[in-house]
Design an enzyme around this catalytic site. Structure first.
Site, PDB file in Angstrom:
ATOM      1  N   GLY A   9       0.815  -1.212   0.000  1.00  0.00           N
ATOM      2  CA  GLY A   9       0.000   0.000   0.000  1.00  0.00           C
ATOM      3  C   GLY A   9       0.844   1.256   0.000  1.00  0.00           C
ATOM      4  O   GLY A   9       0.549   2.225   0.699  1.00  0.00           O
ATOM      5  N   GLY A  15      -0.745   7.944   0.730  1.00  0.00           N
ATOM      6  CA  GLY A  15      -0.846   8.057   2.179  1.00  0.00           C
ATOM      7  C   GLY A  15       0.430   7.803   2.947  1.00  0.00           C
ATOM      8  O   GLY A  15       1.531   8.125   2.494  1.00  0.00           O
ATOM      9  N   ILE A  16       0.271   7.187   4.112  1.00  0.00           N
ATOM     10  CA  ILE A  16       1.417   6.982   4.990  1.00  0.00           C
ATOM     11  C   ILE A  16       2.386   5.961   4.417  1.00  0.00           C
ATOM     12  O   ILE A  16       3.587   6.009   4.682  1.00  0.00           O
ATOM     13  CB  ILE A  16       0.979   6.587   6.411  1.00  0.00           C
ATOM     14  N   GLY A  17       1.891   5.009   3.617  1.00  0.00           N
ATOM     15  CA  GLY A  17       2.786   4.039   2.988  1.00  0.00           C
ATOM     16  C   GLY A  17       3.739   4.718   2.023  1.00  0.00           C
ATOM     17  O   GLY A  17       4.932   4.412   1.986  1.00  0.00           O
ATOM     18  N   SER A  43      -4.557  -0.106  14.316  1.00  0.00           N
ATOM     19  CA  SER A  43      -5.263   1.128  14.667  1.00  0.00           C
ATOM     20  C   SER A  43      -5.810   1.032  16.083  1.00  0.00           C
ATOM     21  O   SER A  43      -6.161  -0.054  16.557  1.00  0.00           O
ATOM     22  CB  SER A  43      -6.414   1.376  13.694  1.00  0.00           C
ATOM     23  N   TYR A  93     -14.146  -3.234   9.993  1.00  0.00           N
ATOM     24  CA  TYR A  93     -12.858  -2.520  10.024  1.00  0.00           C
ATOM     25  C   TYR A  93     -12.162  -2.706  11.369  1.00  0.00           C
ATOM     26  O   TYR A  93     -10.963  -3.040  11.420  1.00  0.00           O
ATOM     27  CB  TYR A  93     -13.061  -1.028   9.751  1.00  0.00           C
TER      28      TYR A  93
END
Length: 329
Positions: free
Chosen positions: A49, A53-55, A179, A206
């Site tokens: 990923g 984003g953060i990846g 998370s 999720y």
């Protein structure tokens, strides 16, 4: 009278916006930043990923430190543009793209086979790809619920397939993006991880997938004890990323628009991933959950349950059809 009410409502809304901006500013001020002096020259890193984003920002950071970075992404065109961008911004040409869709077990196995054929070592495996759950339960061609396979089962299989390479490359590390929303998963039944019982809710799917990330981290750390391979999970914090934008869940979409005010930047959100990949602590600590570059105690008793972790692991083996030759522990 209506003018007075409207004015009061406007003032209240303005005050709320100001409070949100102040809270967001304070939240961002408290973000830990990983020192840059720690380089990764000679290291090979895989990040799932990593096209957004953060990846993407974790990949950029590690490329800047000299690592050889493999972007494991579903969309090759998009990932190729990101690889070019990272190469240009860091001056590191060793940024590669390989196709991986964690929602497909066949894609995971194909990706792992390619890595094992091409790579002689793997120093850091970052399991970061993920989606926010959709309103309706969706089942993949593998018979697995889409959120669970994308966020959990696909990564579970990939980690198992690459364990042999990680062990032969030790000291090495596995970093799993989970998370704090796992706290909303009040109960997990290992026998119905795919919500076969008809009790599907998008938020439950999720949060359960993130809880499973942490449970697998803890069990895998026990399995890998003494091998030189550490495994830790983390929460990146509240960050605006595509995971919210692409969901058809109203709550997720709302977070996408609120995150720029209340949340971290993507660069800040990537810091705990980078910390676990490059710091001495990431190489010695294992089986822990991190927030803001430090071990967090904000875990529920459920995800700290070793017995449940073992059961989730065993069910996950069955769900992905893990074969004897794919087991490296």
């Amino acid at each position: 009278m209506w003018v007075t009410v409207a004015w009061a409502a406007m003032c209240l809304l303005l005050a709320l916006v100001v409070v949100m901006f102040v809270c967001g500013f304070i939240y961002r001020l408290r973000v830990a930043v990983v020192p840059f002096e720690k380089n990764m020259k000679g290291k090979t890193v895989i990040i799932t990923g990593a096209s957004a984003g953060i990846g993407k920002e974790a990949a950029r950071d590690m490329a800047r430190r000299g690592a050889r970075v493999i972007l494991a992404c579903r969309n090759l065109v998009k990932a190729g543009r990101v690889a070019d961008e990272i190469q240009t911004s860091t001056g590191n040409c060793a940024v590669l793209v390989r196709q991986l869709d964690t929602s497909s077990l066949a894609s995971v196995r194909s990706f792992a086979a390619k890595i094992l054929a091409e790579e002689t070592r793997l120093d850091v495996l970052v399991l970061n790809a993920g989606i926010a759950a959709f309103k309706e339960r969706t089942v993949t061609s593998d018979g697995l619920e889409l959120t669970m396979v994308t966020n959990h089962f696909g990564h579970f299989l990939l980690a198992n397939l690459l364990l042999g390479l990680l062990k032969s490359s030790s000291p090495s590390r596995i970093v799993i993006t989970a998370s704090t929303s796992h706290r909303l998963a009040r109960k997990i039944d290992p026998q119905v991880l795919n919500f076969e019982n008809g009790n599907y809710l998008s938020i439950a799917a999720y949060c359960q997938s993130k809880a499973c990330n942490i449970l697998v981290t803890r069990h895998l750390a026990d399995i890998l004890s003494g091998t030189g391979v550490t495994v830790n999970s983390l929460c990146p914090g509240f960050v605006r990323t595509e995971i919210f934008e692409k969901s058809n869940n109203i709550a997720a979409q709302a977070q996408y628009y609120v995150a720029p005010i209340l949340g971290k930047t993507v660069e800040q959100g990537a810091q705990t991933i980078v910390h676990l990949a490059v710091s001495e602590e990431g190489g010695t600590t294992t089986g822990q959950f991190f927030e803001n570059c430090k071990v967090s105690n904000r875990l529920t008793s459920m995800v700290s349950d070793a017995s449940l972790a073992k059961k989730v692991w065993e069910t996950s083996e069955s769900c992905v059809g893990l074969k004897p030759e794919e087991q490296h522990f």
